[in-house]
Design an enzyme around this catalytic site. Structure first.
Site, PDB file in Angstrom:
ATOM      1  N   SER A   1      38.841  30.858  44.957  1.00  0.00           N
ATOM      2  CA  SER A   1      39.824  31.858  43.946  1.00  0.00           C
ATOM      3  C   SER A   1      38.834  33.092  43.534  1.00  0.00           C
ATOM      4  CB  SER A   1      40.358  31.092  42.931  1.00  0.00           C
ATOM      5  OG  SER A   1      39.653  30.315  41.978  1.00  0.00           O
TER       6      SER A   1
ATOM      7  N   SER B   1      35.546  27.594  44.845  1.00  0.00           N
ATOM      8  CA  SER B   1      35.739  29.352  44.636  1.00  0.00           C
ATOM      9  C   SER B   1      34.747  30.022  44.177  1.00  0.00           C
ATOM     10  CB  SER B   1      36.841  29.082  43.428  1.00  0.00           C
ATOM     11  OG  SER B   1      38.087  28.486  43.828  1.00  0.00           O
TER      12      SER B   1
ATOM     13  N   LYS C   1      35.445  37.282  36.165  1.00  0.00           N
ATOM     14  CA  LYS C   1      36.862  36.727  36.683  1.00  0.00           C
ATOM     15  C   LYS C   1      37.805  36.525  35.650  1.00  0.00           C
ATOM     16  CE  LYS C   1      38.202  32.717  39.502  1.00  0.00           C
ATOM     17  NZ  LYS C   1      37.742  31.619  40.153  1.00  0.00           N
TER      18      LYS C   1
END
Length: 422
Positions: free
Chosen positions: A140, A164, A71
């Site tokens: 996210s 997330s 990420k």
């Protein structure tokens, strides 16, 4: 089976036996990315040539030759770390985040950086849900979830401040694991909430989550594929967010009650004391946005206008939090954390929704964290496993929650639950 479809544990067995090599696995994953990335749009940055070279040189270890995604809120020495913000466009860290470094030390090969929302808070990126590109993959950790679900690589790093990791994994039909707070080191992560941010993992099997997280944490998280020695004691918690559950989630919980009872494990209704409701209604968001504002001190001071208006408003809200409200939120979280173990009593874990329902249509919003932030506040381990589909054929997930530090046990029970639901 094409190599890109293998789980990490399957690929490792083949590599160990000499029937597969790391370069062939990487080539297969790169071919999959070339075929799918124009639709799924899960990657911020990747470079095939160095990835192939790294696969060729992959050293021994728990993750020998396994490709993984990162990420883009974690630093990487060989690809930019831009945190989905124009402020940091082209930023090149000197070193890997600790989690990335430890994964590589165990022989894993980073394939690419995955899409996130702005500073992992707001302003979704272009990633689509692999099951239906008209729907969000969640956020996210949107790129990590979509990439794993679309077979770019078997495992990926996500993070969770509210929901997330768990929510996008559920929306994309994969396994998501948010460990006990602090299990995986956060050094080198663009931290947004000192007391909430947790590095998690996404995979297509529970065993892969245990393997990958264990390698990054330098811990033994057990073998979830080993048969459990007894039946679990299970509670079902609808949570203060239950009014927001969609019909498919209501039906899912009822099916699970019947499935568990049919396997000799009738679940018991579970409730938490009234103060725990405040984790959902106020404590979590009070702490999250205050700490996020403090973490983005430099950006607010020197690049304020380059922060999106929506995020800027949340940060200003956090800065405006009064001393009494902030102290009450921290104190309330601490009390609930201290009390949670006793609340579980003899239960091994509780089941609760991973998300309100299937992934919402559209890419402008990543869905609601209402079924996640209570557990993030409590610092407890959570696992979401695929549990059927919603009305549009999109995946649903169910979330398992246990006491702090009981990560290995929870992963084993998650594998057991997957088995009986199959």
């Amino acid at each position: 089976m094409e190599p890109f479809r293998l789980t990490a544990t399957e690929a490792l067995r083949l590599i160990a036996s000499g029937r597969l090599d790391a370069r062939t696995l990487m080539e297969s994953c790169l071919e999959r990315i070339a075929a799918r990335e124009t639709q799924t749009r899960a990657l911020v940055d990747f470079d095939p040539a160095p990835a192939l070279e790294a696969a060729q040189r992959a050293g021994p270890g728990r993750l020998h030759g396994i490709p993984f995604g990162v990420k883009d809120v974690l630093d990487t020495a060989d690809l930019p770390a831009q945190y989905a913000s124009g402020i940091w466009q082209g930023h090149r860290p000197r070193a890997d985040a600790a989690a990335v470094a430890w994964a590589r030390s165990e022989g894993a090969v980073m394939l690419g950086k995955t899409v996130t929302t702005e500073f992992a808070v707001r302003k979704p990126g272009p990633t689509t849900n692999p099951h239906n590109p008209a729907h969000t993959p969640g956020g996210s950790s949107s790129g990590s979830a979509a990439a794993v679900a679309d077979f770019y690589f078997p495992v990926a790093i996500g993070t969770q401040t509210a929901g997330s990791t768990i929510r996008p994994a559920a929306y994309c039909g994969i396994v998501g694991y948010k460990p006990t707070f602090g299990l995986i080191p956060r050094a080198g992560m663009k931290l947004m909430s000192e007391s909430l941010d947790t590095i998690g993992v996404m995979a297509r099997s529970v065993a892969d989550c245990a393997l990958f997280a264990g390698a990054m944490a330098r811990r033994d998280l057990g073998d979830p594929e080993r048969k459990t020695e007894r039946l679990p004691r299970v509670g079902i918690y609808l949570s203060p967010a239950w009014d927001g559950a969609q019909p498919e989630t209501v039906a899912l919980v009822e099916r699970l009650r019947d499935t568990l009872a049919g396997h000799g494990v009738p679940p018991v209704p579970f409730e938490l004391p009234a103060e725990f409701d405040a984790l959902y209604t106020s404590y979590h968001t009070t702490v999250q946005f205050r700490e996020s504002a403090m973490s983005l001190g430099w950006e607010l001071a020197y690049r304020r206008e380059d922060i999106s208006a929506d995020l800027r408003g949340l940060l200003d809200q956090g800065l405006a939090t009064g001393e009494a409200a902030l102290n009450a939120a921290y104190a309330g979280q601490a009390r609930c954390r201290e009390a949670f173990d006793a609340c579980l009593g003899e239960l091994d874990f509780i089941l609760t929704p991973s998300a309100p329902g299937q992934a919402p249509k559209g890419l402008a919003d990543t869905g609601s964290s209402t079924f996640n932030r209570l557990w993030t506040s409590l610092h407890v381990p959570c696992v979401t496993v695929p549990a059927g589909t919603g009305p549009d054929g999109l995946p649903l997930g169910i979330q398992l929650v246990a006491r702090r530090g009981q990560d290995a046990q929870l992963l084993a029970w998650a594998r057991w639950l997957q088995h009986i639901m199959a």
